[in-house]
Design a protein around this motif. Structure first.
Motif, PDB file in Angstrom:
ATOM      1  N   ARG A 236       0.829  -1.209   0.000  1.00 25.14           N
ATOM      2  CA  ARG A 236       0.000   0.000   0.000  1.00 25.14           C
ATOM      3  C   ARG A 236       0.865   1.261   0.000  1.00 25.14           C
ATOM      4  O   ARG A 236       0.545   2.255   0.649  1.00 25.14           O
ATOM      5  N   ALA A 237       1.959   1.209  -0.741  1.00 28.17           N
ATOM      6  CA  ALA A 237       2.875   2.347  -0.809  1.00 28.17           C
ATOM      7  C   ALA A 237       2.235   3.510  -1.557  1.00 28.17           C
ATOM      8  O   ALA A 237       1.420   3.318  -2.459  1.00 28.17           O
ATOM      9  N   ASP A 238       2.640   4.716  -1.181  1.00 25.85           N
ATOM     10  CA  ASP A 238       2.195   5.911  -1.888  1.00 25.85           C
ATOM     11  C   ASP A 238       3.040   6.149  -3.128  1.00 25.85           C
ATOM     12  O   ASP A 238       2.545   6.606  -4.152  1.00 25.85           O
ATOM     13  N   ILE A 239       4.331   5.849  -3.013  1.00 26.46           N
ATOM     14  CA  ILE A 239       5.278   6.018  -4.103  1.00 26.46           C
ATOM     15  C   ILE A 239       6.079   4.733  -4.221  1.00 26.46           C
ATOM     16  O   ILE A 239       6.533   4.178  -3.222  1.00 26.46           O
ATOM     17  N   ILE A 240       6.252   4.260  -5.468  1.00 29.49           N
ATOM     18  CA  ILE A 240       6.994   3.022  -5.710  1.00 29.49           C
ATOM     19  C   ILE A 240       8.099   3.325  -6.719  1.00 29.49           C
ATOM     20  O   ILE A 240       7.828   3.845  -7.797  1.00 29.49           O
ATOM     21  N   CYS A 241       9.333   2.982  -6.363  1.00 30.92           N
ATOM     22  CA  CYS A 241      10.474   3.145  -7.256  1.00 30.92           C
ATOM     23  C   CYS A 241      10.847   1.755  -7.774  1.00 30.92           C
ATOM     24  O   CYS A 241      11.113   0.849  -6.984  1.00 30.92           O
ATOM     25  N   LEU A 242      10.837   1.595  -9.085  1.00 33.20           N
ATOM     26  CA  LEU A 242      11.102   0.293  -9.699  1.00 33.20           C
ATOM     27  C   LEU A 242      12.354   0.377 -10.561  1.00 33.20           C
ATOM     28  O   LEU A 242      12.511   1.310 -11.350  1.00 33.20           O
ATOM     29  N   GLN A 243      13.237  -0.607 -10.422  1.00 32.76           N
ATOM     30  CA  GLN A 243      14.460  -0.662 -11.214  1.00 32.76           C
ATOM     31  C   GLN A 243      14.453  -1.924 -12.070  1.00 32.76           C
ATOM     32  O   GLN A 243      13.821  -2.906 -11.724  1.00 32.76           O
ATOM     33  N   GLU A 244      15.235  -1.868 -13.177  1.00 37.44           N
ATOM     34  CA  GLU A 244      15.348  -2.972 -14.135  1.00 37.44           C
ATOM     35  C   GLU A 244      13.967  -3.432 -14.595  1.00 37.44           C
ATOM     36  O   GLU A 244      13.660  -4.616 -14.633  1.00 37.44           O
ATOM     37  N   LEU A 245      13.173  -2.474 -14.968  1.00 34.96           N
ATOM     38  CA  LEU A 245      11.779  -2.717 -15.340  1.00 34.96           C
ATOM     39  C   LEU A 245      11.647  -2.800 -16.849  1.00 34.96           C
ATOM     40  O   LEU A 245      12.129  -1.934 -17.570  1.00 34.96           O
ATOM     41  N   ASP A 246      11.012  -3.858 -17.330  1.00 33.98           N
ATOM     42  CA  ASP A 246      10.617  -3.935 -18.730  1.00 33.98           C
ATOM     43  C   ASP A 246       9.131  -4.282 -18.760  1.00 33.98           C
ATOM     44  O   ASP A 246       8.485  -4.296 -17.723  1.00 33.98           O
ATOM     45  N   ARG A 247       8.573  -4.514 -19.920  1.00 30.49           N
ATOM     46  CA  ARG A 247       7.148  -4.833 -20.080  1.00 30.49           C
ATOM     47  C   ARG A 247       6.263  -3.737 -19.482  1.00 30.49           C
ATOM     48  O   ARG A 247       5.226  -4.020 -18.894  1.00 30.49           O
ATOM     49  N   VAL A 248       6.684  -2.498 -19.628  1.00 32.54           N
ATOM     50  CA  VAL A 248       5.965  -1.378 -19.027  1.00 32.54           C
ATOM     51  C   VAL A 248       4.589  -1.205 -19.645  1.00 32.54           C
ATOM     52  O   VAL A 248       3.578  -1.201 -18.946  1.00 32.54           O
ATOM     53  N   ASN A 249       4.532  -1.060 -20.969  1.00 36.56           N
ATOM     54  CA  ASN A 249       3.267  -0.739 -21.630  1.00 36.56           C
ATOM     55  C   ASN A 249       2.252  -1.874 -21.598  1.00 36.56           C
ATOM     56  O   ASN A 249       1.060  -1.630 -21.488  1.00 36.56           O
TER      57      ASN A 249
END
Length: 135
Positions: free
Chosen positions: A60-73
């Protein structure tokens, strides 16, 4: 279900709290490149993706930082959108890249005012001597 441990209790209005989550997703291309076809457990969206989304939902985070992310769309943006997040994504430039970083934010609590992309790979070419950023 993951059990979270509270390190220190603060006495304040719960609406004043900000919950931030950081998660290294490990892009499909990076996770599966050294696994033989017989040992593959499935792609990110088939196996790891739903588990990552479940962790995000539980946090239930307000802000999420994601690294090494693909398959975004085709995966993360719609899945996070269904949970009430908007996503700002930066794809790393260069050969054989395709992953990047993203910040997802609860759009009911926050309004995006501005973005600014910083390519740390280019910083080593900007500063004379390179310092700690030398390649």
């Amino acid at each position: 279900e993951r059990k979270f441990r509270t390190i220190q209790q603060h006495e304040c209005d719960p609406s004043d709290l900000l919950h931030v989550m950081s998660y290294n997703v490990l892009a499909d291309r990076l996770a599966l490149k050294n696994i033989s076809p017989n040992d593959r457990i499935g792609s990110e969206s088939e196996f790891r993706g739903p588990r990552i989304i479940a962790e995000i939902r539980q946090s239930r985070a307000d802000i999420i930082c994601l690294q090494e992310l693909d398959r975004v769309n085709d995966f993360y943006e719609p899945m996070l959108g269904a949970l009430g997040y908007k996503l700002v994504h930066y794809c790393r430039p260069g050969l054989l890249r395709g992953e990047g970083v993203a910040i997802a934010y609860n759009h009911e609590k926050f309004t995006l005012l501005e973005t600014n992309e910083v390519d740390y790979d280019q910083l080593s070419n900007v500063y004379p001597g390179g310092g700690q950023f030398r390649k």
